[in-house]
Design a protein around this motif. Structure first.
Motif, PDB file in Angstrom:
ATOM      1  N   PRO A  34     -21.044   3.899   9.500  1.00  0.00           N
ATOM      2  CA  PRO A  34     -19.683   3.818   8.939  1.00  0.00           C
ATOM      3  C   PRO A  34     -19.718   3.732   7.420  1.00  0.00           C
ATOM      4  N   ALA A  35     -18.749   4.341   6.785  1.00  0.00           N
ATOM      5  CA  ALA A  35     -18.624   4.253   5.327  1.00  0.00           C
ATOM      6  C   ALA A  35     -18.016   2.903   4.958  1.00  0.00           C
ATOM      7  N   PRO A  36     -18.377   2.380   3.787  1.00  0.00           N
ATOM      8  CA  PRO A  36     -17.795   1.097   3.382  1.00  0.00           C
ATOM      9  C   PRO A  36     -16.287   1.226   3.185  1.00  0.00           C
ATOM     10  N   LEU A  37     -15.584   0.135   3.467  1.00  0.00           N
ATOM     11  CA  LEU A  37     -14.122   0.125   3.373  1.00  0.00           C
ATOM     12  C   LEU A  37     -13.706  -0.048   1.917  1.00  0.00           C
ATOM     13  N   ASN A  38     -12.851   0.852   1.447  1.00  0.00           N
ATOM     14  CA  ASN A  38     -12.364   0.807   0.071  1.00  0.00           C
ATOM     15  C   ASN A  38     -11.163  -0.132  -0.003  1.00  0.00           C
ATOM     16  N   PRO A  39     -11.189  -1.147  -0.896  1.00  0.00           N
ATOM     17  CA  PRO A  39     -10.047  -2.072  -1.009  1.00  0.00           C
ATOM     18  C   PRO A  39      -8.734  -1.365  -1.346  1.00  0.00           C
ATOM     19  N   LEU A  40      -8.812  -0.285  -2.114  1.00  0.00           N
ATOM     20  CA  LEU A  40      -7.580   0.440  -2.451  1.00  0.00           C
ATOM     21  C   LEU A  40      -6.975   1.090  -1.207  1.00  0.00           C
ATOM     22  N   ASP A  41      -7.841   1.526  -0.256  1.00  0.00           N
ATOM     23  CA  ASP A  41      -7.329   2.068   0.992  1.00  0.00           C
ATOM     24  C   ASP A  41      -6.612   0.994   1.798  1.00  0.00           C
ATOM     25  N   VAL A  42      -7.153  -0.221   1.736  1.00  0.00           N
ATOM     26  CA  VAL A  42      -6.502  -1.331   2.441  1.00  0.00           C
ATOM     27  C   VAL A  42      -5.137  -1.618   1.832  1.00  0.00           C
ATOM     28  N   LEU A  43      -5.058  -1.607   0.506  1.00  0.00           N
ATOM     29  CA  LEU A  43      -3.776  -1.868  -0.165  1.00  0.00           C
ATOM     30  C   LEU A  43      -2.739  -0.789   0.144  1.00  0.00           C
ATOM     31  N   ALA A  44      -3.208   0.433   0.405  1.00  0.00           N
ATOM     32  CA  ALA A  44      -2.285   1.531   0.679  1.00  0.00           C
ATOM     33  C   ALA A  44      -1.714   1.469   2.094  1.00  0.00           C
ATOM     34  N   TRP A  45      -2.298   0.612   2.950  1.00  0.00           N
ATOM     35  CA  TRP A  45      -1.805   0.533   4.316  1.00  0.00           C
ATOM     36  C   TRP A  45      -0.414  -0.105   4.337  1.00  0.00           C
ATOM     37  N   PRO A  46       0.526   0.474   5.108  1.00  0.00           N
ATOM     38  CA  PRO A  46       1.893  -0.062   5.110  1.00  0.00           C
ATOM     39  C   PRO A  46       1.950  -1.532   5.484  1.00  0.00           C
ATOM     40  N   GLY A  47       2.651  -2.311   4.676  1.00  0.00           N
ATOM     41  CA  GLY A  47       2.855  -3.717   4.967  1.00  0.00           C
ATOM     42  C   GLY A  47       1.840  -4.649   4.362  1.00  0.00           C
ATOM     43  N   VAL A  48       0.713  -4.128   3.815  1.00  0.00           N
ATOM     44  CA  VAL A  48      -0.292  -4.996   3.200  1.00  0.00           C
ATOM     45  C   VAL A  48       0.178  -5.484   1.839  1.00  0.00           C
ATOM     46  N   LEU A  49       0.673  -4.561   1.026  1.00  0.00           N
ATOM     47  CA  LEU A  49       1.147  -4.887  -0.304  1.00  0.00           C
ATOM     48  C   LEU A  49       2.664  -4.974  -0.253  1.00  0.00           C
ATOM     49  N   VAL A  50       3.209  -6.141  -0.590  1.00  0.00           N
ATOM     50  CA  VAL A  50       4.651  -6.356  -0.509  1.00  0.00           C
ATOM     51  C   VAL A  50       5.163  -6.830  -1.865  1.00  0.00           C
ATOM     52  N   ALA A  51       6.414  -6.507  -2.104  1.00  0.00           N
ATOM     53  CA  ALA A  51       7.039  -6.955  -3.350  1.00  0.00           C
ATOM     54  C   ALA A  51       7.586  -8.365  -3.172  1.00  0.00           C
ATOM     55  N   ASP A  52       7.717  -9.052  -4.253  1.00  0.00           N
ATOM     56  CA  ASP A  52       8.266 -10.407  -4.240  1.00  0.00           C
ATOM     57  C   ASP A  52       9.788 -10.322  -4.258  1.00  0.00           C
ATOM     58  N   VAL A  53      10.366 -10.110  -3.068  1.00  0.00           N
ATOM     59  CA  VAL A  53      11.819  -9.992  -2.951  1.00  0.00           C
ATOM     60  C   VAL A  53      12.398 -11.364  -2.670  1.00  0.00           C
ATOM     61  N   ALA A  54      13.394 -11.745  -3.457  1.00  0.00           N
ATOM     62  CA  ALA A  54      13.953 -13.090  -3.351  1.00  0.00           C
ATOM     63  C   ALA A  54      14.625 -13.307  -1.996  1.00  0.00           C
ATOM     64  N   ASP A  55      15.424 -12.349  -1.541  1.00  0.00           N
ATOM     65  CA  ASP A  55      16.193 -12.549  -0.319  1.00  0.00           C
ATOM     66  C   ASP A  55      16.175 -11.266   0.522  1.00  0.00           C
ATOM     67  N   PRO A  56      15.170 -11.066   1.369  1.00  0.00           N
ATOM     68  CA  PRO A  56      15.098  -9.831   2.167  1.00  0.00           C
ATOM     69  C   PRO A  56      16.271  -9.690   3.134  1.00  0.00           C
ATOM     70  N   GLN A  57      16.812 -10.816   3.625  1.00  0.00           N
ATOM     71  CA  GLN A  57      17.956 -10.733   4.530  1.00  0.00           C
ATOM     72  C   GLN A  57      19.185 -10.149   3.835  1.00  0.00           C
ATOM     73  N   ALA A  58      19.384 -10.557   2.581  1.00  0.00           N
ATOM     74  CA  ALA A  58      20.510 -10.009   1.823  1.00  0.00           C
ATOM     75  C   ALA A  58      20.314  -8.515   1.575  1.00  0.00           C
ATOM     76  N   LEU A  59      19.066  -8.114   1.350  1.00  0.00           N
ATOM     77  CA  LEU A  59      18.774  -6.698   1.120  1.00  0.00           C
ATOM     78  C   LEU A  59      19.040  -5.881   2.390  1.00  0.00           C
ATOM     79  N   ASN A  60      18.640  -6.414   3.531  1.00  0.00           N
ATOM     80  CA  ASN A  60      18.912  -5.729   4.793  1.00  0.00           C
ATOM     81  C   ASN A  60      20.406  -5.627   5.067  1.00  0.00           C
ATOM     82  N   ALA A  61      21.123  -6.700   4.765  1.00  0.00           N
ATOM     83  CA  ALA A  61      22.573  -6.682   4.974  1.00  0.00           C
ATOM     84  C   ALA A  61      23.233  -5.636   4.085  1.00  0.00           C
ATOM     85  N   ALA A  62      22.759  -5.516   2.836  1.00  0.00           N
ATOM     86  CA  ALA A  62      23.314  -4.507   1.937  1.00  0.00           C
ATOM     87  C   ALA A  62      23.014  -3.095   2.439  1.00  0.00           C
TER      88      ALA A  62
END
Length: 287
Positions: free
Chosen positions: A101-129
């Motif tokens: 197996p090839a070594p795992l690239n950390p940048l590939d891990v960061l590109a996976w959906p849901g690994v890297l998230v933004a610091d959103v103050a209120d995700p519920q308010a964003l979903n409601a909007a």
């Protein structure tokens, strides 16, 4: 009023959290078939969006795309450690099955959906909007479908008028066509100098009139035309009913053509079939 299944709507809203944009595209389909494209952080909206579509529309293939551009100022990125551990564990499990197996690239891990998230103050308010903005876009889509449906109803009405005129003209011409046919037989016999039995001639003419009697077909055509007008006026989900009526109209036009014994009746049957085919194509777009 009937509604078309073809429309487009776009709604955009900017706020302190960033910019939300919904695009809705609708085309004809036998059933309601939604296709959703949502960012990973908005996946929990899928159920509510599908339910709103089910409540607002009855037929059509509907593509719903949500785009979200975050406001970068003042935000920092975070790593979802629990999701990252799950991803690494799955990667090690897969690597154990591979010889080299090839070594795992950390940048590939960061590109996976849901690994890297933004610091959103209120995700519920964003979903409601996002959900409120979707309702606005859905209303625009329905209004667009309604406008196009009104135009389709107008075009269908014009062709129904033309069909009614064709039927009325043929009904008026049938006695004259039968009289002409009788005279042609008499003239032909005179040319051949054949002496005719008057009683036998009348029997043959009566038989011809019976075989070429199209009164029943003309009556049914008028009945179906009236039913199409009623369905268009009633509105609602009328597409399947109208499609069935197009089949019935076409059946009567075919029978009319098979009984034709005069060029005028043949031409009438052809004209009716052309009008019915034009309507059938339009009906495919009605909800």
């Amino acid at each position: 009023m009937v509604h078309s299944m073809t429309a487009f709507a776009r709604c955009e809203q900017a706020g302190p959290f960033g910019t939300l944009c919904w695009e809705l595209r609708s085309v004809n389909h036998r059933y309601l078939e939604p296709h959703l494209r949502l960012p990973e952080s908005f996946r929990e909206l899928e159920g509510a969006v599908r339910e709103a579509l089910r409540q607002g529309l009855s037929r059509g293939k509907v593509e719903c795309t949500l785009r979200f551009v975050e406001e970068g100022a003042g935000q920092r990125l975070q790593v979802d450690e629990a999701r990252t551990r799950q991803l690494l564990a799955a990667a090690r499990q897969v690597a154990a099955l591979i010889a080299q197996p090839a070594p795992l690239n950390p940048l590939d891990v960061l590109a996976w959906p849901g690994v890297l998230v933004a610091d959103v103050a209120d995700p519920q308010a964003l979903n409601a909007a996002a959900l409120a903005l979707f309702q606005e876009a859905l209303q625009q889509l329905r209004e667009g479908r309604q406008r196009e449906g009104g135009e389709l109803a107008r075009l269908l009405g014009e062709r129904l008028d033309a069909m009614q005129d064709e039927v009325a003209a043929l009904r008026e011409q049938v006695p004259h066509m039968l009289a002409n046919q009788r005279q042609k037989i008499l003239d032909r016999c005179a040319e051949l100098q054949v002496e005719l039995d008057a009683q036998r001639l009348e029997q043959e003419l009566v038989l011809l009139a019976q075989k070429s009697d199209v009164a029943e077909e003309l009556d049914r055509l008028i009945t179906h035309i009236g039913e199409v007008r009623r369905v268009l006026k009633a509105g609602g989900a009328a597409g399947r009913r109208l499609d069935f009526l197009m089949q019935e109209l076409n059946r009567e036009a075919n029978t009319l053509g098979s009984k034709a014994f005069d060029p005028r009746s043949t031409q009438c049957a052809v004209n009716l079939k052309v009008l019915i085919e034009q309507m059938r194509e339009q009906v495919q777009n009605i909800e």
